[in-house]
Design an enzyme around this catalytic site. Structure first.
Site, mmCIF file in Angstrom:
data_model
loop_
_atom_site.group_PDB
_atom_site.id
_atom_site.type_symbol
_atom_site.label_atom_id
_atom_site.label_comp_id
_atom_site.label_asym_id
_atom_site.label_seq_id
_atom_site.Cartn_x
_atom_site.Cartn_y
_atom_site.Cartn_z
ATOM 1 N N LYS A 37 0.844 -1.202 0.000
ATOM 2 C CA LYS A 37 0.000 0.000 0.000
ATOM 3 C C LYS A 37 0.880 1.254 0.000
ATOM 4 O O LYS A 37 2.097 1.148 0.208
ATOM 5 C CB LYS A 37 -0.910 -0.028 1.230
ATOM 6 N N ARG A 135 -10.069 -0.374 15.328
ATOM 7 C CA ARG A 135 -9.997 0.220 13.993
ATOM 8 C C ARG A 135 -11.010 -0.597 13.188
ATOM 9 O O ARG A 135 -12.123 -0.789 13.677
ATOM 10 C CB ARG A 135 -8.548 0.132 13.486
ATOM 11 N N TYR A 273 12.820 31.725 3.777
ATOM 12 C CA TYR A 273 11.569 32.302 4.286
ATOM 13 C C TYR A 273 11.608 32.464 5.796
ATOM 14 O O TYR A 273 12.086 31.582 6.512
ATOM 15 C CB TYR A 273 10.400 31.381 3.961
ATOM 16 N N MET A 321 8.591 24.878 -0.712
ATOM 17 C CA MET A 321 7.725 23.920 -1.407
ATOM 18 C C MET A 321 8.536 23.003 -2.323
ATOM 19 O O MET A 321 8.329 21.796 -2.346
ATOM 20 C CB MET A 321 6.657 24.678 -2.208
HETATM 21 C C1 PLP Z 1 0.147 -2.107 6.537
HETATM 22 C C2 PLP Z 1 -0.367 -3.336 7.107
HETATM 23 C C3 PLP Z 1 0.485 -4.381 7.448
HETATM 24 C C4 PLP Z 1 1.986 -4.268 7.393
HETATM 25 O O1 PLP Z 1 2.447 -3.586 8.536
HETATM 26 P P1 PLP Z 1 4.029 -3.358 8.790
HETATM 27 O O2 PLP Z 1 4.082 -2.802 10.154
HETATM 28 O O3 PLP Z 1 4.482 -2.388 7.752
HETATM 29 O O4 PLP Z 1 4.671 -4.679 8.647
HETATM 30 C C5 PLP Z 1 -0.090 -5.557 7.888
HETATM 31 N N1 PLP Z 1 -1.427 -5.693 7.993
HETATM 32 C C6 PLP Z 1 -2.292 -4.690 7.691
HETATM 33 C C7 PLP Z 1 -3.749 -4.896 7.847
HETATM 34 C C8 PLP Z 1 -1.785 -3.482 7.246
HETATM 35 O O5 PLP Z 1 -2.629 -2.498 6.935
#
Ligand code: PLP
Length: 380
Positions: A37, A135, A273, A321
């Site tokens: 991701k 979550r 800046y 920036m």
């Molecule tokens: C991102 C994620 C992981 C990986 O986590 P790391 O700490 O980067 O190894 C595993 N499971 C879920 C559900 C995630 O969103």
């Protein structure tokens, strides 16, 4: 003149495959879902998929439908686990792209079930259960209802049951993780009693994979470790205290740019800046074409260093920036278009994502995942 990048990322293929080897050893016979991701944790989804295709990896884990779509376009043929959310109006794509979907809402189960009936197509789902992170995840009290809903649809295949730990990387005290693991075992047991037998139980991200045998189950989901970084200092410390060896993870990413101007500044002059830096003596600056819009955090102003000719050059003034200024007074011979390392090694010096995270008061995850996807990536 030879065409070269002005700013780029180098993705170290050898370090990457070493990390995969380490992870395979930790995972044993279990399946592996590599988290890609956030543009492959900033490394570039395309580059990471290119590297993963050369490895025996069964799954990638993505957050969104957009990432899943892109992964298929890039030719990822093995399984894709979506760990985020797909809108009800987009669920048909789950069939078209052949995705494994993490589910935690009865609305999703109902819509997906009806679609599977209509299309006559089976679909793999992974039920995420709430164990205390609060979550995503189905609460214990709603488990029975969602399981009977899943059972109503012949083509909804409950392939997995999963959860995510709240507090492994942030502490050396693992009592909360143990509590969550207990909850997971209890609730997964309930699902089996209700008549479903998911073949893949999974809970372990990198920290759990590195530290806890009991969290590994049938599939592990490492992210940060694949990219050669430790989830936290505490994870590293716990791993070492348990007798683990040093240097098992190799950072994969380096971030480079070039000098776009060399400038002499007199004593008592302000830089940048807000006039936040004032020279105390005659100073030589290198102007660099990277700023906060590229993902180089503004909180690194007057704080971070970059590497030029293997030496540390401190950032002077505020990060802009698209630009920043580095002090090269003590680095002789710097010329226009010389290479500059923002993150990574140059000679004996090394600027790590952990170091940048400490400066910016954040975690290495944020430092790497926010590097702009507009910057070209190069596998080396
Ligand atoms: C991102 C994620 C992981 C990986 O986590 P790391 O700490 O980067 O190894 C595993 N499971 C879920 C559900 C995630 O969103």
């Amino acid at each position: 003149m030879k065409k070269q990048n002005l700013t780029w990322l180098e993705i170290d293929s050898k370090a990457f495959s070493q990390n995969i080897k380490t992870i395979r050893k930790l995972a044993g016979k279990r399946l592996i879902a590599v988290a890609v991701k956030a543009n492959g944790y900033g490394h570039g989804l395309q580059e990471i998929i290119t590297l993963l295709k050369k490895e025996r990896i069964e799954y990638i884990a993505v957050h969104s439908l957009e990432e899943a779509t892109r992964a298929r376009q890039l030719g990822w043929g093995n399984s894709i686990l979506v760990v985020g959310y797909i809108q009800l109006c987009d669920l048909e794509q789950v069939f078209r792209l052949n995705l494994d979907l993490t589910i935690y809402n009865s609305e999703t189960v109902g819509s997906l079930g009806k679609l599977s009936d209509k299309l006559g197509r089976m679909v793999n789902i992974h039920l995420k259960i709430e164990t205390g992170t609060n979550r995503q995840g189905v609460e214990a009290g709603k488990l029975k209802k969602i399981v009977s809903l899943i059972k109503k649809y012949r083509d909804l295949h409950l392939k997995g049951v999963s959860t995510h730990f709240a507090n492994i990387e942030d502490t050396t005290d693992h009592s909360y993780a143990n509590y969550q693991l207990g909850e997971f075992n209890r609730l997964a047991g309930q699902i089996e009693k209700l008549g479903l037998k998911p073949e893949l139980r999974h809970t372990a991200s990198s920290a759990a994979l590195l530290l806890f045998e009991d969290t590994k189950f049938d599939l592990v989901r490492p992210g940060i470790a694949v990219y050669g970084l430790w989830p936290s200092k505490e994870t590293y410390l716990s791993y070492r205290l348990a007798g683990g060896s040093n240097g098992i993870l190799k950072p994969v990413l380096a971030w480079k740019t070039r000098v776009i101007q060399v400038k002499d500044v007199p004593a008592d002059a302000f830089i940048g800046y807000g006039c936040t830096y004032r020279t105390s003596a005659k100073t030589k600056l290198a102007i660099l074409p990277v700023g906060y819009s590229d993902g180089y955090d503004r909180s690194l102003s007057n704080l971070a260093h970059v590497l030029i000719k293997g030496k540390r050059a401190p950032i002077r003034g505020r990060i802009c920036m698209n630009l920043m200024m580095a002090d090269i007074t003590d680095i002789p011979g710097v010329k226009l278009e010389d290479e500059v390392t923002l993150l990574g090694k140059d000679g004996k010096e090394n600027l790590t994502a952990d170091q940048m995270a400490a400066w910016a008061q954040t975690v290495n995850y944020e430092i790497i995942s926010r590097i702009s996807d507009l910057i070209p990536r190069r596998i080396v």
